[in-house]
Each structure stands twice: as C-alpha cells, then as structure tokens.
Design a protein around this motif. Sequence first.
Motif, PDB file in Angstrom:
ATOM      1  N   LEU A  29       0.812  -1.221   0.000  1.00 50.66           N
ATOM      2  CA  LEU A  29       0.000   0.000   0.000  1.00 50.66           C
ATOM      3  C   LEU A  29       0.841   1.264   0.000  1.00 50.66           C
ATOM      4  O   LEU A  29       0.295   2.360  -0.115  1.00 50.66           O
ATOM      5  N   LEU A  75       0.470   3.658  -3.008  1.00 47.06           N
ATOM      6  CA  LEU A  75      -0.787   4.412  -2.957  1.00 47.06           C
ATOM      7  C   LEU A  75      -0.687   5.551  -1.948  1.00 47.06           C
ATOM      8  O   LEU A  75      -1.153   6.674  -2.210  1.00 47.06           O
ATOM      9  N   LEU A 131       5.174   8.104  -7.267  1.00 48.46           N
ATOM     10  CA  LEU A 131       5.414   6.667  -7.307  1.00 48.46           C
ATOM     11  C   LEU A 131       6.902   6.358  -7.282  1.00 48.46           C
ATOM     12  O   LEU A 131       7.334   5.361  -6.690  1.00 48.46           O
ATOM     13  N   ALA A 181       2.206   0.729 -11.560  1.00 47.37           N
ATOM     14  CA  ALA A 181       1.509   2.010 -11.603  1.00 47.37           C
ATOM     15  C   ALA A 181       2.290   3.042 -12.415  1.00 47.37           C
ATOM     16  O   ALA A 181       1.705   3.857 -13.152  1.00 47.37           O
TER      17      ALA A 181
END
Length: 356
Positions: free
Chosen positions: A137, A140, A268, A219
């Motif tokens: 996680l 994110l 990211l 991502a």
Amino acid sequence: MSDIAGKETAEKKAFGASATRRRTPRRRTGLVAVAGAVVLCALITVSVANGDMPLPPLDAVRGLFGLGDSATVLVVQEFRAPRMVAAIVAGAGLAMGGALLQRLFRNPLASPDVMGVTGGASFGAVAMLAAGASQALIPLAALGGGLLAAVLLGVFAWRAGVSVTRLVLVGLAVQAGLSAAVTFMVVRFPTELAGSALQWTTGSVYGRTWTEVWAAGGALAVALVAAFALHRRLAVLDLGDDSAGALGLNTHAARLQVLVVAIVLASLAAALTGPVAFVALAVPHLVRFLAGPPTAGTLALSGLAGAVLLLASDLAAQYLLPVSGLPVGVVTATLGAPWLLVLMIRQSSSVNRSAR
C-alpha cells in the motif's frame, strides 16, 4: 520555362534542407539513446555482479535470467535485482516527471523535489508505515502524499500570486515542512519501525523487495503511457494559450492533466526511493543539451537518462565512496545543491536582463 525550373529546383532544395533539419534532432536523439542503453546495460552488469559475494559478470547476467547454479540465481534475483530495478524505475519516473513540469511551467527550476512533491510522497509513505499497513500500500500512500503537497502548493501559491519564482519558493517551504513532519514521525516510531522509515528522510533503494517494485513499477508504467498520450497536447500548449485555444484545446484542462501525470510519476518514484534530489531537476537540462528541443523522443530519453543517473549514483554510494552504507540520496543531493544554486543565479540574471 527556365524561371519555373529554377523555382522548382529552389523549392526542392528548401524542402530537402527542411527535411534534413528535421532528421538531425531525431538522429541525435537516436544516437544518445543508443549510448545511454549501452551505459545502462553496463551498469546493470556491474550492479548484479558486485556485492558481499562478487560474481563473474557473465554468471551474474545469466543468473539474472534464471540460468546457472541455484545459489547464483538466488543471490542475483532475490537480493540484487530488486534494488537495481528499483533504481532504474524510480530514476525514469523522477526524470520524466521533472521534464513534464519544466516544460509545463517553462521554467528550469520546476522540479518535483524543489516543488515539494517528493516530500509529500515521503510523508504519505512514512505515515502508512506508522499505521502498520502492508508494504504493497506504500505506493498508494506516496501518491496521496504527493497530491497533498500539490494541493498545498496550489493553495499557498495562489494566495501569493502565480509567478513561477514564487511557486518555487512556496514549493521549497512545503518540502521543508513535510520533511520536518517525516522526521518527527521517524523520531516517534518504535525502534523496529524507525530503521524502515529512515530511508524516506534521505532517499535509498536499499532493501527493496519485488512486492514494492512491482506495485510501484506497474503504476508507473500506466503513468508513462498517460505521459506519452498527453504529449500532443503539451506540444500545442507550447504555442501559447491563445494559439492553443484557437486550435480548440482546453488549456486549463490540458495543464491540469499534465500536472497530475507529472505528480503521479514523481510520487510513485518516491515510493521506491524516498526524496531523492537532483535527478528530476538536472536530467531534463542534460537531455536538452544533448538531444535538442523537447519531443516525445526526448521525453523517453529523459527516462533513460534518469535511470542511468540514479543507478550510477547508487553504485557510487556502494563502492566508490570511502564511507560504506551511504544512501543514494546523499550522492544525488551533493550533486544537486550546487546545480540548483547555479540555476537560480542564471534564472535571476535572465529576469534582470528582461527587466532592462
């Protein structure tokens, strides 16, 4: 007839000269890309071959692809490859995010680390660690922190005025405030969590796992596709708001889309490395110097150059410096501080010349 023939010849020469001018930047971009790919392959070989247990380069490369004896494959694939891939992916994301921001704001000082985005990403990642959440996680959370920094930047810069110089100064303030919050959380952490969070205060790729690399890398791949998809709109924005509006482009929406993609790329990347400085700031300048004006090709070249720079800096931190165990952020910050100073002096000089 001779006049007509002469005009046709002149037109052909002019067309040929124009085509040659168009081909020259592409050829230069291609040559630089080939050179960068060769350097990156060499750095990958050095990265997987060196460590506490040095390996012959050929055996290390074979181990990277799952060939050779089981011990070599285990060392290369499970311990060295994640760190190497994390440096490549994060370097590409930071550099391309910086290239998009500099082109969007038309300012050489625009950069995710200067404008507070990487500090926000680090804040989100460390907060997620403090909550005891899964490592998967963290990308994110880093994205959320980067968006938070962008919101803070927009609010305070809007109050102070929309000048790019003020935007950078507000970004530095946001970066400093979020870095202080990260340091506070690290100090308040239990001992077993402090070591895991410390990398987000300096920037490091040590101890990266495949789970983290795949989560952030997947991502990032989506964000890279979005960046190239927006390149045509960015090229239209280069013409100026009036011309872009006359061509039917919603300039406000296009700028917001490019800004969001740049923030996502930088956030990211910071989820893998923490607040690594210098890469996003310097690589776009280097690419413009080597390959010329910005195009889709130079945007891809920025990603390649960022990967090369961050991986080379990590290898330098591991093997070239007299102090062992230094994070890669120390190397990039040492290079980035004088570079930022030079850019600010040049920017101030150009503003003073324009005022005269």
